[in-house]
Design a protein around this motif. Sequence first.
Motif, PDB file in Angstrom:
ATOM      1  N   THR A 223      -8.730  41.478  -2.859  1.00 47.40           N
ATOM      2  CA  THR A 223      -9.245  41.963  -1.579  1.00 47.40           C
ATOM      3  C   THR A 223      -8.819  41.044  -0.440  1.00 47.40           C
ATOM      4  OG1 THR A 223     -11.170  42.945  -2.650  1.00 47.40           O
ATOM      5  CG2 THR A 223     -11.331  42.566  -0.287  1.00 47.40           C
ATOM      6  N   MET A 224      -8.890  39.747  -0.672  1.00 45.83           N
ATOM      7  CA  MET A 224      -8.504  38.784   0.357  1.00 45.83           C
ATOM      8  C   MET A 224      -7.037  38.958   0.729  1.00 45.83           C
ATOM      9  SD  MET A 224      -9.161  34.672   0.339  1.00 45.83           S
ATOM     10  CE  MET A 224     -10.936  34.895   0.219  1.00 45.83           C
ATOM     11  N   ALA A 225      -6.166  39.126  -0.280  1.00 44.21           N
ATOM     12  CA  ALA A 225      -4.739  39.313  -0.012  1.00 44.21           C
ATOM     13  C   ALA A 225      -4.492  40.615   0.754  1.00 44.21           C
ATOM     14  CB  ALA A 225      -3.965  39.330  -1.329  1.00 44.21           C
ATOM     15  N   THR A 226      -5.233  41.682   0.418  1.00 46.09           N
ATOM     16  CA  THR A 226      -5.080  42.970   1.100  1.00 46.09           C
ATOM     17  C   THR A 226      -5.492  42.867   2.565  1.00 46.09           C
ATOM     18  OG1 THR A 226      -5.504  44.182  -0.951  1.00 46.09           O
ATOM     19  CG2 THR A 226      -5.801  45.398   1.105  1.00 46.09           C
ATOM     20  N   VAL A 227      -6.621  42.237   2.818  1.00 50.80           N
ATOM     21  CA  VAL A 227      -7.119  42.072   4.185  1.00 50.80           C
ATOM     22  C   VAL A 227      -6.116  41.275   5.027  1.00 50.80           C
ATOM     23  CG1 VAL A 227      -8.890  40.913   5.575  1.00 50.80           C
ATOM     24  CG2 VAL A 227      -9.553  42.348   3.644  1.00 50.80           C
ATOM     25  N   TYR A 228      -5.552  40.215   4.445  1.00 55.61           N
ATOM     26  CA  TYR A 228      -4.556  39.427   5.161  1.00 55.61           C
ATOM     27  C   TYR A 228      -3.330  40.285   5.487  1.00 55.61           C
ATOM     28  CZ  TYR A 228      -7.026  35.125   3.785  1.00 55.61           C
ATOM     29  OH  TYR A 228      -7.956  34.132   3.618  1.00 55.61           O
ATOM     30  N   ALA A 229      -2.853  41.041   4.472  1.00 50.39           N
ATOM     31  CA  ALA A 229      -1.646  41.850   4.643  1.00 50.39           C
ATOM     32  C   ALA A 229      -1.836  42.949   5.694  1.00 50.39           C
ATOM     33  CB  ALA A 229      -1.241  42.479   3.312  1.00 50.39           C
ATOM     34  N   MET A 230      -3.061  43.423   5.879  1.00 46.87           N
ATOM     35  CA  MET A 230      -3.342  44.481   6.857  1.00 46.87           C
ATOM     36  C   MET A 230      -3.529  43.924   8.269  1.00 46.87           C
ATOM     37  SD  MET A 230      -3.114  47.320   5.352  1.00 46.87           S
ATOM     38  CE  MET A 230      -2.942  47.852   3.637  1.00 46.87           C
ATOM     39  N   GLY A 231      -3.386  42.627   8.426  1.00 51.62           N
ATOM     40  CA  GLY A 231      -3.464  42.027   9.749  1.00 51.62           C
ATOM     41  C   GLY A 231      -4.867  41.784  10.257  1.00 51.62           C
ATOM     42  N   MET A 232      -5.839  41.727   9.349  1.00 52.17           N
ATOM     43  CA  MET A 232      -7.210  41.485   9.768  1.00 52.17           C
ATOM     44  C   MET A 232      -7.496  39.988   9.869  1.00 52.17           C
ATOM     45  SD  MET A 232      -9.522  44.380   7.848  1.00 52.17           S
ATOM     46  CE  MET A 232     -10.894  44.099   8.988  1.00 52.17           C
ATOM     47  N   ASN A 233      -8.523  39.663  10.604  1.00 45.92           N
ATOM     48  CA  ASN A 233      -9.001  38.292  10.692  1.00 45.92           C
ATOM     49  C   ASN A 233      -9.382  37.819   9.290  1.00 45.92           C
ATOM     50  OD1 ASN A 233     -10.538  35.922  11.088  1.00 45.92           O
ATOM     51  ND2 ASN A 233     -11.207  36.630  13.088  1.00 45.92           N
ATOM     52  N   PRO A 234      -8.858  36.660   8.819  1.00 43.79           N
ATOM     53  CA  PRO A 234      -9.160  36.200   7.451  1.00 43.79           C
ATOM     54  C   PRO A 234     -10.646  36.153   7.122  1.00 43.79           C
ATOM     55  CG  PRO A 234      -7.431  34.863   8.401  1.00 43.79           C
ATOM     56  CD  PRO A 234      -7.911  35.762   9.506  1.00 43.79           C
ATOM     57  N   ILE A 235     -11.488  35.816   8.108  1.00 44.80           N
ATOM     58  CA  ILE A 235     -12.919  35.730   7.826  1.00 44.80           C
ATOM     59  C   ILE A 235     -13.504  37.098   7.507  1.00 44.80           C
ATOM     60  CG2 ILE A 235     -13.754  36.052  10.193  1.00 44.80           C
ATOM     61  CD1 ILE A 235     -15.061  33.465   7.662  1.00 44.80           C
ATOM     62  N   ALA A 236     -12.801  38.174   7.942  1.00 41.01           N
ATOM     63  CA  ALA A 236     -13.273  39.538   7.664  1.00 41.01           C
ATOM     64  C   ALA A 236     -13.196  39.865   6.175  1.00 41.01           C
ATOM     65  CB  ALA A 236     -12.461  40.551   8.456  1.00 41.01           C
ATOM     66  N   ALA A 237     -12.395  39.090   5.425  1.00 44.08           N
ATOM     67  CA  ALA A 237     -12.291  39.331   3.985  1.00 44.08           C
ATOM     68  C   ALA A 237     -13.621  39.148   3.284  1.00 44.08           C
ATOM     69  CB  ALA A 237     -11.244  38.389   3.373  1.00 44.08           C
ATOM     70  N   PHE A 238     -14.452  38.233   3.792  1.00 44.03           N
ATOM     71  CA  PHE A 238     -15.678  37.888   3.078  1.00 44.03           C
ATOM     72  C   PHE A 238     -16.712  39.019   3.075  1.00 44.03           C
ATOM     73  CE2 PHE A 238     -13.590  33.878   3.687  1.00 44.03           C
ATOM     74  CZ  PHE A 238     -13.829  33.224   2.492  1.00 44.03           C
ATOM     75  N   PRO A 239     -17.095  39.596   4.221  1.00 46.66           N
ATOM     76  CA  PRO A 239     -18.030  40.727   4.139  1.00 46.66           C
ATOM     77  C   PRO A 239     -17.449  41.926   3.416  1.00 46.66           C
ATOM     78  CG  PRO A 239     -17.247  40.436   6.392  1.00 46.66           C
ATOM     79  CD  PRO A 239     -16.817  39.230   5.625  1.00 46.66           C
ATOM     80  N   ILE A 240     -16.121  42.134   3.512  1.00 47.21           N
ATOM     81  CA  ILE A 240     -15.507  43.273   2.818  1.00 47.21           C
ATOM     82  C   ILE A 240     -15.558  43.078   1.311  1.00 47.21           C
ATOM     83  CG2 ILE A 240     -13.310  44.443   2.371  1.00 47.21           C
ATOM     84  CD1 ILE A 240     -12.667  44.134   5.350  1.00 47.21           C
ATOM     85  N   MET A 241     -15.138  41.910   0.836  1.00 48.77           N
ATOM     86  CA  MET A 241     -15.128  41.715  -0.616  1.00 48.77           C
ATOM     87  C   MET A 241     -16.537  41.541  -1.170  1.00 48.77           C
ATOM     88  SD  MET A 241     -13.293  37.986  -0.972  1.00 48.77           S
ATOM     89  CE  MET A 241     -14.023  36.445  -0.418  1.00 48.77           C
ATOM     90  N   MET A 242     -17.418  40.896  -0.416  1.00 51.50           N
ATOM     91  CA  MET A 242     -18.802  40.765  -0.883  1.00 51.50           C
ATOM     92  C   MET A 242     -19.524  42.103  -0.822  1.00 51.50           C
ATOM     93  SD  MET A 242     -18.772  37.575  -1.551  1.00 51.50           S
ATOM     94  CE  MET A 242     -18.011  36.028  -1.044  1.00 51.50           C
ATOM     95  N   GLY A 243     -19.316  42.849   0.274  1.00 52.74           N
ATOM     96  CA  GLY A 243     -19.962  44.148   0.418  1.00 52.74           C
ATOM     97  C   GLY A 243     -19.496  45.137  -0.634  1.00 52.74           C
TER      98      GLY A 243
END
Length: 289
Positions: free
Chosen positions: A194-214
């Motif tokens: 999930t973290m790698a996907t969020v980074y690849a989509m150009g999102m703020n890295p910190i956004a990975a945490f609520p997405i993967m935790m949620g």
Amino acid sequence: MQHLLIIAIILINSLFILVFIRDLIRHRTEVMAEPANPVWTPIAQIGIFFLSTFGVSDFAISTAIYSKAKWVSMKKLPGTLNAQDVIPVFVMSLAYISSVKVGITTLLVCIICQALGAFLGPYVVIRLPEKRIRQFVIIGLLVATGLILGGKLGWIPDGGTATELYGWKLWLTGVLMFVFGALNNVGIGSFSLTMATVYAMGMNPIAAFPIMMGGCTVSLPIGSMQFIRLNDYSRKITLFSIFGIIGVLIAVFLVKSLNTSLIQWVVIVVLLYSAFGLYQENRKHEWMA
């Protein structure tokens, strides 16, 4: 909408807790007879979920520990990895969803898609032989290692500044989250993916945490309740996972700025060692057959 999401998360996880407690009571004479060490397992849970809060795959770390310590059979490993995560990840998700800004549409799409993948996964896993599960676990360890190493060496993008996804990026992320939810059930953790996907989509890295935790805090209890019903998990390890909350709280509230660079190198070595050990075990079983 965020408040409704939090209420839904609380209800789903409360349902898991009720199902788990009922299963514990029904099998109370069997729980302490399971091989997991009653002293070292709680200590391991604190460390596992301390690292997990920073995005280091708890599936991979748990696999490394449990396979070496022989705390759970390979057949029951995927169900155990999922069930032990539910309560600590529940705490993580509430901490991150309430404190990190992410577009609600993006968050809902990711959570729903991952939950659907998790719901369907256990029915496939229960039919897999131990050898095949071991192979999936090896792949999971190597994927987690590759993603950690890729981030450290700059092979994976560092992310952008977006907090919301639109169009094809949102649809593709939804499809990937469905796949990640299904992969959870064969012992391949979704945090690093999930973290790698969020980074690849150009999102703020910190956004990975609520997405993967949620995503995990909805998908994990759904999938884990299926494993409970199928009697395909370790009750003792799941019970001791409540100690993982200690690791989560230490990481979230006391050491948010901890530099995990050295820890990540240690984790890479441990994961590669564990993957090699499982590969050797597979070869031994093939030779004996």
